[in-house]
Design a protein around this motif. Structure first.
Motif, PDB file in Angstrom:
ATOM      1  N   LEU A 140      62.121  10.868   3.484  1.00 47.04           N
ATOM      2  CA  LEU A 140      62.523   9.508   3.833  1.00 47.04           C
ATOM      3  C   LEU A 140      63.802   9.119   3.099  1.00 47.04           C
ATOM      4  N   ILE A 141      63.882   9.521   1.829  1.00 46.62           N
ATOM      5  CA  ILE A 141      65.100   9.199   1.071  1.00 46.62           C
ATOM      6  C   ILE A 141      66.305   9.880   1.704  1.00 46.62           C
TER       7      ILE A 141
ATOM      8  N   SER B  68      57.122  13.861   1.671  1.00 45.85           N
ATOM      9  CA  SER B  68      57.418  12.811   2.650  1.00 45.85           C
ATOM     10  C   SER B  68      58.385  11.785   2.068  1.00 45.85           C
ATOM     11  N   LEU B  69      58.176  11.451   0.819  1.00 46.45           N
ATOM     12  CA  LEU B  69      59.095  10.491   0.186  1.00 46.45           C
ATOM     13  C   LEU B  69      60.506  11.056   0.091  1.00 46.45           C
ATOM     14  N   VAL B  70      60.601  12.323  -0.280  1.00 44.43           N
ATOM     15  CA  VAL B  70      61.946  12.937  -0.387  1.00 44.43           C
ATOM     16  C   VAL B  70      62.604  12.941   0.976  1.00 44.43           C
TER      17      VAL B  70
ATOM     18  N   ILE C  57      52.710  14.002  -0.054  1.00 48.96           N
ATOM     19  CA  ILE C  57      53.273  12.639  -0.227  1.00 48.96           C
ATOM     20  C   ILE C  57      54.660  12.704  -0.837  1.00 48.96           C
ATOM     21  N   VAL C  58      54.788  13.569  -1.864  1.00 48.33           N
ATOM     22  CA  VAL C  58      56.102  13.677  -2.518  1.00 48.33           C
ATOM     23  C   VAL C  58      57.130  14.179  -1.520  1.00 48.33           C
TER      24      VAL C  58
END
Length: 304
Positions: A28-29, A24-26, A21-22
């Motif tokens: 996306l950012i 994926s968030l990075v 999840i982490v």
């Protein structure tokens, strides 16, 4: 024991899910940042295009006709000069090689022997005689031999085979400086006479080859000049005087050379000598004069 393992298994699964999840968030950012940057760049480019004036249309350049190249005149080929035929050099006659004894007599060259006179070539008629002479210093022995024209054979002067090779040939003094050969046959024509010398150390030295030429006719030599006959002196006559006889004087030969006369005449004295008119005392008168006086007196008396 089984409960503990399940707890640990759930904790690991949770941690893995949390990591995904982490990440994926990075991601996306980052994608959002990249999209924002691209948007800003497009905005700046559009603003710059609106601020800059529209470029003027470049007038089309009228194409000028390409001038046709002037054809260069084709140069006429100059006639090539006819090459003069190169005269072929006349072949020079191949000189006959001088016979070299080293070619047909394989010997050790002596450093002590010095040849002072080499044998010379001889030309003879069939059944003629020849003499070959070779003088050398420091030679202890001499041996003559005959060598074939092609330098492949040699026959010693005293070899018995020489009578079969050259019937009638007679050799003498083949171990001396003067080698005499008699009754030379036609078969010896073109052969060489060679003198082989040996010194005190056993080393040898060969002379030059003397070529033998055998002809059917004798060589022509000019006749010797006839000497003029010497005049014989006339015998002298000796007179013998016997005792008591008076020798006659030998007449002196007259000088045949005449003495030249003096061509200059002696001049006569042109002045005459005057006669003396005065009579010398005591001199009788001229008888002619007396006769004349008598005659005159007679004439006078007759007249009276």
């Amino acid at each position: 024991m089984k409960t503990t393992k399940n707890k640990h298994g759930h904790e690991e699964e949770r941690s893995e899910r949390g990591g995904i999840i982490v990440a994926s968030l990075v991601l996306l950012i980052l994608l959002g940042l990249i999209g924002f940057l691209i948007f800003n760049i497009l905005q700046v480019r559009d603003a710059a295009n609106e601020a800059s004036p529209a470029p003027e249309a470049t007038p089309a350049v009228t194409a000028q006709p390409t001038p046709e190249p002037t054809p260069e005149p084709t140069p006429e080929p100059s006639p090539e000069p006819t090459p003069e035929p190169t005269p072929e050099p006349s072949p020079e006659p191949t000189p006959e090689p001088t016979p070299d004894p080293a070619r047909f007599i394989r010997i050790a060259t002596s450093k002590l022997i010095t040849i002072t006179k080499q044998p010379g070539a001889e030309t003879v008629v069939v059944d003629g005689n020849a003499m070959f002479i070779c003088y050398a210093n420091n030679a202890s022995s001499i041996e003559w031999r005959f060598v074939s024209p092609d330098y492949t054979r040699e026959i010693l002067w005293n070899d018995p085979a020489i009578r079969k090779e050259f019937p009638g040939l007679n050799c003498k003094d083949g171990d001396k400086s003067v080698f005499n050969v008699y009754a030379i046959p036609k078969a010896l024509n073109g052969w060489y006479a060679v003198c082989l010398l040996t010194d005190s150390d056993g080393s040898m030295l060969a002379s030059a080859g003397a070529k033998i030429t055998v002809t059917d006719t004798p060589p022509w030599f000019p006749p010797a000049p006839t000497p003029d006959p010497t005049p014989k002196p006339s015998p002298e006559i000796v007179e013998v005087t016997l005792p008591g006889e008076t020798p006659e004087p030998t007449p002196t030969p007259e000088d045949p050379t005449p003495t030249p006369e003096d061509p200059t005449p002696t001049p006569e004295d042109p002045t005459p000598t005057p006669e003396d008119p005065t009579p010398t005392p005591g001199t009788s008168p001229d008888p002619g004069t007396g006769n004349e006086g008598g005659d005159t007196g007679g004439d006078n008396g007759g007249t009276g």
